[in-house]
Each structure stands twice: as C-alpha cells, then as structure tokens.
Design a protein around this motif. Structure first.
Motif, mmCIF file in Angstrom:
data_model
loop_
_atom_site.group_PDB
_atom_site.id
_atom_site.type_symbol
_atom_site.label_atom_id
_atom_site.label_comp_id
_atom_site.label_asym_id
_atom_site.label_seq_id
_atom_site.Cartn_x
_atom_site.Cartn_y
_atom_site.Cartn_z
ATOM 1 N N LEU A 30 0.815 -1.158 -0.095
ATOM 2 C CA LEU A 30 -0.028 0.004 -0.105
ATOM 3 C C LEU A 30 0.671 1.277 0.146
ATOM 4 O O LEU A 30 1.920 1.245 0.712
ATOM 5 C CB LEU A 30 -0.819 -0.103 1.284
ATOM 6 C CG LEU A 30 -1.804 1.185 1.613
ATOM 7 C CD1 LEU A 30 -2.964 1.199 0.313
ATOM 8 C CD2 LEU A 30 -2.552 1.349 2.866
ATOM 9 N N VAL A 31 0.648 2.109 -1.016
ATOM 10 C CA VAL A 31 1.091 3.494 -0.965
ATOM 11 C C VAL A 31 0.154 4.606 -0.480
ATOM 12 O O VAL A 31 -0.934 4.579 -0.993
ATOM 13 C CB VAL A 31 1.855 3.984 -2.478
ATOM 14 C CG1 VAL A 31 2.227 5.120 -2.191
ATOM 15 C CG2 VAL A 31 2.773 2.706 -2.882
ATOM 16 N N SER A 32 0.668 5.283 0.543
ATOM 17 C CA SER A 32 -0.143 6.715 1.128
ATOM 18 C C SER A 32 0.057 7.795 0.125
ATOM 19 O O SER A 32 1.536 8.187 0.098
ATOM 20 C CB SER A 32 0.296 6.827 2.282
ATOM 21 O OG SER A 32 -0.445 5.621 3.213
ATOM 22 N N VAL A 33 -0.551 8.531 -0.572
ATOM 23 C CA VAL A 33 -0.310 9.623 -1.678
ATOM 24 C C VAL A 33 -1.095 10.526 -0.479
ATOM 25 O O VAL A 33 -2.134 10.633 -0.114
ATOM 26 C CB VAL A 33 -0.864 9.327 -2.793
ATOM 27 C CG1 VAL A 33 -0.576 10.592 -3.481
ATOM 28 C CG2 VAL A 33 -0.450 8.188 -3.468
ATOM 29 N N LEU A 34 -0.093 11.674 -0.455
ATOM 30 C CA LEU A 34 -0.493 13.095 0.353
ATOM 31 C C LEU A 34 -0.636 14.133 -0.810
ATOM 32 O O LEU A 34 0.366 14.304 -1.292
ATOM 33 C CB LEU A 34 0.276 13.128 1.508
ATOM 34 C CG LEU A 34 0.379 11.949 2.435
ATOM 35 C CD1 LEU A 34 1.448 12.260 3.712
ATOM 36 C CD2 LEU A 34 -0.864 11.247 3.006
ATOM 37 N N THR A 35 -1.716 14.883 -0.314
ATOM 38 C CA THR A 35 -1.757 16.211 -0.887
ATOM 39 C C THR A 35 -2.259 17.305 0.077
ATOM 40 O O THR A 35 -3.376 17.437 0.429
ATOM 41 C CB THR A 35 -2.658 16.449 -2.344
ATOM 42 O OG1 THR A 35 -1.992 15.602 -3.249
ATOM 43 C CG2 THR A 35 -2.597 17.717 -2.622
ATOM 44 N N PRO A 36 -1.130 18.018 0.787
ATOM 45 C CA PRO A 36 -1.662 19.099 1.691
ATOM 46 C C PRO A 36 -1.814 20.047 0.799
ATOM 47 O O PRO A 36 -1.054 20.520 0.076
ATOM 48 C CB PRO A 36 -0.419 19.206 2.658
ATOM 49 C CG PRO A 36 0.470 18.106 2.263
ATOM 50 C CD PRO A 36 0.181 17.461 0.958
ATOM 51 N N VAL A 37 -2.923 20.786 1.009
ATOM 52 C CA VAL A 37 -3.262 21.930 0.141
ATOM 53 C C VAL A 37 -4.008 22.882 0.812
ATOM 54 O O VAL A 37 -4.945 22.811 1.530
ATOM 55 C CB VAL A 37 -4.202 21.376 -1.070
ATOM 56 C CG1 VAL A 37 -5.429 20.651 -0.593
ATOM 57 C CG2 VAL A 37 -4.757 22.534 -1.925
ATOM 58 N N TYR A 38 -3.541 24.333 0.426
ATOM 59 C CA TYR A 38 -4.168 25.553 0.754
ATOM 60 C C TYR A 38 -4.532 26.400 -0.393
ATOM 61 O O TYR A 38 -3.726 26.777 -1.180
ATOM 62 C CB TYR A 38 -3.382 26.469 1.781
ATOM 63 C CG TYR A 38 -3.825 27.682 2.061
ATOM 64 C CD1 TYR A 38 -5.112 27.841 2.831
ATOM 65 C CD2 TYR A 38 -3.552 28.842 1.334
ATOM 66 C CE1 TYR A 38 -5.822 29.165 3.116
ATOM 67 C CE2 TYR A 38 -3.982 30.176 1.435
ATOM 68 C CZ TYR A 38 -5.033 30.034 2.431
ATOM 69 O OH TYR A 38 -5.588 31.409 2.707
ATOM 70 N N ASN A 39 -5.893 26.736 -0.577
ATOM 71 C CA ASN A 39 -6.329 27.449 -1.770
ATOM 72 C C ASN A 39 -5.688 27.036 -3.082
ATOM 73 O O ASN A 39 -5.281 27.701 -3.863
ATOM 74 C CB ASN A 39 -6.074 29.060 -1.463
ATOM 75 C CG ASN A 39 -7.006 29.488 -0.723
ATOM 76 O OD1 ASN A 39 -8.022 28.829 -0.140
ATOM 77 N ND2 ASN A 39 -6.815 30.896 -0.226
ATOM 78 N N GLY A 40 -5.722 25.808 -3.322
ATOM 79 C CA GLY A 40 -5.334 25.136 -4.594
ATOM 80 C C GLY A 40 -6.096 24.717 -5.784
ATOM 81 O O GLY A 40 -5.841 23.932 -6.642
ATOM 82 N N GLY A 41 -7.284 25.351 -5.593
ATOM 83 C CA GLY A 41 -8.290 25.017 -6.595
ATOM 84 C C GLY A 41 -7.850 24.983 -8.080
ATOM 85 O O GLY A 41 -8.428 24.451 -9.005
#
Length: 346
Positions: A8-19
């Motif tokens: 299993l691979v955990s993919v992460l996207t921390p995002v602020y106002n990234g629309g």
C-alpha cells in the motif's frame, strides 16, 4: 486492478487554496498504473473551491479521503499533519503537491525499485520543472549506472555542495516506517524542511534513484518555493542543515570549512542584494535568520562585500546589463506575467 502482493502506498496532498491546479494533480494520481494506494487530501482551511473539488473526487473513488483543518496551519505543520494520517499498513508514502502532478508510471517505478532493494529508505527521480517559457530538469547529477547510493554518501555529497539530487517532496517516495518513526517527519519549520528530513532519515538507509522523469513541478508566483527564491532562503537552510546534521556525515574540519563557505555565500548574496532595491522587510528577515543560526549580523563584512561588488560592476559593464536583464525576466516570471524577450530591457 490491484495486483497480488502490491504494498500500500499513501499518497498525500496538503493543500491551501489550490483550486486552480488541484484537478490536474488528483487526475495524475487516478491515472497511475500502480493501483494499490490510498489518497489523503488535507485541506488547510481553504477559502476557494479546493474542498468542493476534493469532495467531488472522493465521491468518485473510495480510496480518496478528505481531512479539513478548522484553521490554517503553517505549510510545514500541515505537511506533518498529513504524514500523521497515513494508514498503519502503509509501506510507502508519496507527497504530490497540489500544484504539481506525477506521470502515470511514477508509483510503479519508484515502488518497484524500493521493493527490489529493501535497504532503500527514499527513492528519487528526475523532475520536469517550469512554467510558461522557462523549463528545466531537476535532480540531475547521479551517474546513469547508479540506482542505489548509500544514504550517508548522498547526504555527505549534499552537505558539501557536490550533489543536488535529493529533490522536493513531489519527486520523492518515502518508506512509511521512516515517516512513522518521529512525530514530525519534516523536522523544522522552514520551507526547506523536506531536505532536512532527507538528511535526518537517510543516516541508516540507502537512497534509490529512477533515471526517468516521473513528476512535474509547476513554477508560478504563488508557490511557496517562489517565496524562498525571492528571499534566497536556501543558503540559510543549508547552514542550518550543516549545523544540525554535519557531525553525522562530515569530519569536524569539513563541517567548519563548509559553514565558512556557506556564510561567505550568504554575505555575497546580501552584498549583491544591496543593488536590487530590497525593502526593509528583506533585511530584517535576513538579520533575524542569521541570529537564529547563531551569527550576529556583520555590517562590516556586508559593507566590504558591497564595495567589492560595486567595483566589479563598474569594471564589467556587460555583466551589469546581464544582471539587469535577469532581474527583469525573473520579476515578470515571479509575478505571473509573460517574460519579456531577451535583451528588451537594454
């Protein structure tokens, strides 16, 4: 379709106002040839359409999980929160910044190399970086014959300024047990804490490298690394890393000599900045940054550097014009506009 025995691979996207760019980022994860992943999007109290976009995708694919912060966290704190959310059975962790994307074979190639070499703690690859008419390939430097490098060797080379292949989070895959080993995987609050994490966690692990372009880094005026470029936070971060981790990888003499070199580079940059009309905030930031690193701001050293730079510019008019041209082109790029044709300034 998930293949048997795929970790299993955990993919992460921390995002602020990234629309503006988030859809392209998420689509790149959905398009992976490797399918055994969970995708955690950490919405940092965004005020644009980020949350709506993320929730739309989570309804389409059950592997996507959305976590929203009640208030805005600093960028590194938000990344560390994301690292803390990975599943207990996760074998590898992959950050994909909200304004970047990964190519379809990214996870397959990186996981494949790591699986074949259990000693590998992190895997890097080439990265295409740019925007508008400025493009280049990052993380170049390893011989094509080198797929596995002892972590101590790659960290030593980085600290000595001989190698720049450690890359940024979007271009790296982390082994999840390293991520879970400490409360904060990114060990400090600077925007360059991702490099610090490599230096900290590769002490007893190897570094793997896939000699293919597997990710794309979008450069634009709102990007956190653009802020670092505008104030040149990188030299200060290198000094901090050398202070924190130099004893692990360098001799005492190498460490002290390297710190001296970096400090000279810092003052050379500050001396050149005196001719670039920097504001009070810029100078306050660097005086405080030097103090944080244990150095008193040396006005005499800066004055000598400014005098030497002034003499150099007066004796090299061609360099002066080229510097002005570079400044104008960088200004346009960082402000999000089209860069003017070369030579337009003069």
């Amino acid at each position: 379709m998930i293949k048997p025995n795929e970790p299993l691979v955990s993919v992460l996207t921390p995002v602020y106002n990234g629309g503006e760019f988030l859809r392209e980022c998420v689509e790149s994860v959905l398009s992976q040839s490797y399918q055994n992943w969970e995708y955690i999007i950490v919405n940092n109290a965004s005020t644009d359409g980020t949350l709506d976009i993320a929730e739309e995708y989570s309804l389409r694919d059950s592997r996507i999980r959305i976590v929203s912060n009640d208030s805005v966290l600093p960028i590194i704190a938000n990344h560390n929160r994301a690292f803390g959310l990975i599943s207990s059975d996760s074998a590898y962790c992959k950050v994909v910044s909200a304004d970047d994307w990964i190519y379809p074979e990214c996870l397959e190639k990186m996981v494949g190399l790591a699986q074949f070499n259990p000693s590998v703690g992190m895997v890097g690859a080439y990265q295409l970086s740019g925007g508008r008419d400025v493009w280049y390939v990052r993380n170049v430097g390893l011989s094509y014959s080198q797929a596995i490098v002892p972590g101590r060797d790659i960290c030593r080379a980085h600290l000595l300024g001989m190698s720049r292949v450690l890359g940024n989070p979007t271009s790296l895959l982390y082994r999840s047990d390293l991520v879970r080993a400490t409360k904060d995987f990114f060990p400090n609050s600077t925007h360059e804490a991702d490099i610090s994490a490599c230096l900290k966690h590769l002490r007893y692990a190897d570094f793997g490298f896939v000699h293919q372009i597997l990710s794309h880094e979008r450069i634009h005026h709102q990007r956190a690394t653009t802020v670092s470029l505008e104030i040149n936070a990188y030299v200060a971060a290198e000094i901090g890393d050398c202070q924190a981790y130099g004893d692990w990888y360098l001799t005492k003499r190498e460490r002290e000599e390297r710190l001296g070199e970096l400090l000279d580079q810092y003052y050379a940059y500050l001396s050149a900045s005196a001719f670039k009309f920097k504001d009070r905030q810029f100078w306050t930031y660097h005086a405080e940054r030097l103090r944080d690193l244990g150095y008193q701001f040396d006005g005499w050293k800066l004055s000598r550097g400014i005098a030497a730079k002034a003499l150099d510019l007066s004796l090299n008019p061609k360099e002066t014009v080229q510097m002005l041209n570079r400044r104008v082109r960088l200004y346009y790029l960082l402000k999000g506009g089209r860069t003017p044709p070369r030579g337009r300034y003069c």
